[in-house]
Design an enzyme around this catalytic site. Structure first.
Site, PDB file in Angstrom:
ATOM      1  NE  ARG A  36      -3.607  -2.173   2.780  1.00  0.00           N
ATOM      2  CZ  ARG A  36      -3.368  -3.328   3.371  1.00  0.00           C
ATOM      3  NH1 ARG A  36      -2.158  -3.539   3.907  1.00  0.00           N
ATOM      4  NH2 ARG A  36      -4.287  -4.258   3.437  1.00  0.00           N
TER       5      ARG A  36
ATOM      6  CG  HIS B  75      -6.418  -8.683   0.852  1.00  0.00           C
ATOM      7  ND1 HIS B  75      -6.588  -9.068  -0.466  1.00  0.00           N
ATOM      8  CD2 HIS B  75      -6.215  -7.337   0.817  1.00  0.00           C
ATOM      9  CE1 HIS B  75      -6.486  -8.010  -1.252  1.00  0.00           C
ATOM     10  NE2 HIS B  75      -6.262  -6.956  -0.497  1.00  0.00           N
TER      11      HIS B  75
ATOM     12  CE1 TYR C 170      -6.520  -6.911  -7.236  1.00  0.00           C
ATOM     13  CE2 TYR C 170      -6.671  -8.107  -5.172  1.00  0.00           C
ATOM     14  CZ  TYR C 170      -6.427  -6.940  -5.859  1.00  0.00           C
ATOM     15  OH  TYR C 170      -6.102  -5.799  -5.173  1.00  0.00           O
TER      16      TYR C 170
ATOM     17  NE  ARG D 202      -2.944  -3.354  -1.420  1.00  0.00           N
ATOM     18  CZ  ARG D 202      -2.581  -4.261  -0.524  1.00  0.00           C
ATOM     19  NH1 ARG D 202      -1.317  -4.594  -0.396  1.00  0.00           N
ATOM     20  NH2 ARG D 202      -3.490  -4.835   0.248  1.00  0.00           N
TER      21      ARG D 202
ATOM     22  CE  LYS E 217      -6.537  -0.455   4.556  1.00  0.00           C
ATOM     23  NZ  LYS E 217      -7.765  -0.599   3.741  1.00  0.00           N
TER      24      LYS E 217
END
Length: 312
Positions: free
Chosen positions: A167, A284, A293, A261, A190
């Site tokens: 990111r 993730h 994706y 990304r 995150k």
């Protein structure tokens, strides 16, 4: 209704509860500042609606008695005010999270709130660049500034986004302590979730070149990527540079730093990468996020099919 006006419609007890919940989300759950801001606005908006809907500010007692009809009225008001399905789903998620916490603290069942169904919406698919466009984007970004170190800086950042799937906040969060880059990099993303990502040779080379040219010393506790005056590089500056390049290349507005990304993940998947492995590389929390994706790939196949087999 402005945020200030909405705040005046919330009872002191409800306002205090919201503040306590937000502090918990920030300190314990380690939510990002933008997430906390969104939570504050969404839940405050909901509490303000209840005041106007019920005719008086709702203290903690009345908040226990919210009905499914009240929830539907709020959702209908949001939609009639122009709130889209995706935004409403986000607001409802914030309200439910707040109510779960409040119900546990106050000892009641938040059945009506939790039973409210989120509106259906079509998830936006990631919009990656093609392999040639991604490569050209990195090359052209390095041609936008006459100062060699600035050009090398922007090239290095984009190479990390595309070559390692970082990111932009993660790339700009690197410090001198991370240098020199090895074959793997430990990233805290995150939710304070840590992952290890391989660093490809072109990314190491790009960062090394930038470090060599950079006029600022690489101190362990300072950002690797610096702005013109030596402070941490702002993401907005890189977005601005990419906007210049996509205009030159005739690319859509979706060609942003985050799209690099997306491109990393999509191209890796198309090359036969394992979905679980890609999930870990991207950081993730849920596999369903990474599965978007596969939908991108399917959508591209259908587009090729339609062009090859037009109707009529």
């Amino acid at each position: 209704m402005s945020r200030a006006e909405g705040s005046l419609l919330i009872s002191p007890a409800a306002r205090d509860a919201l503040t306590e919940w937000l502090e918990l989300q920030s300190a314990v759950q380690d939510r990002a500042e933008n997430t906390i801001t969104a939570y504050r606005g969404d839940v405050a908006e909901f509490l303000a609606f209840l005041t106007t809907h019920k005719g008086e500010a709702q203290g903690l007692g009345p908040l226990r008695d919210i009905t499914l009809s009240d929830m539907r009225a709020w959702m209908a008001a949001m939609r009639s005010g122009g709130c889209g399905a995706r935004s409403l789903a986000r607001k409802l998620s914030a309200v439910k999270s707040f109510y779960r916490w409040l119900a546990e603290r106050e000892g009641f069942e938040p059945t009506a709130v939790l039973a409210a169904r989120s509106p259906r919406y079509q998830r936006k698919l990631p919009r990656p660049l093609s392999v040639p466009d991604a490569a050209q984007m990195i090359e052209r970004v390095g041609e936008q500034d006459a100062r060699d170190w600035v050009a090398a800086r922007d090239t290095a950042v984009l190479t990390l986004l595309y070559g390692c799937g970082l990111r932009i906040s993660e790339a700009l969060g690197l410090t001198g302590a991370d240098l020199p880059l090895g074959e793997a990099l430990r990233i805290r993303g995150k939710g304070d979730k840590e992952r290890v990502v391989p660093v490809i040779a072109p990314a190491r080379a790009a960062v090394d070149r930038y470090v060599t040219l950079c006029p600022w010393e690489m101190e362990p506790d300072r950002a690797v990527f610096r702005g013109i005056r030596g402070g941490p590089l702002a993401a907005a500056q890189l977005r601005k540079t990419m906007a210049q390049v996509r205009a030159q290349m005739g690319l859509p507005a979706s060609a942003t730093p985050h799209a690099m990304r997306h491109s990393f993940a999509t191209h890796l998947l198309n090359a036969g990468g394992d979905l679980r492995a890609i999930q870990e590389l991207l950081g993730h929390a849920s596999l369903s996020t990474t599965q978007a994706y596969t939908a991108v790939d399917s959508a591209r196949l259908m587009e090729v099919y339609r062009k090859a087999h037009p109707r009529g």
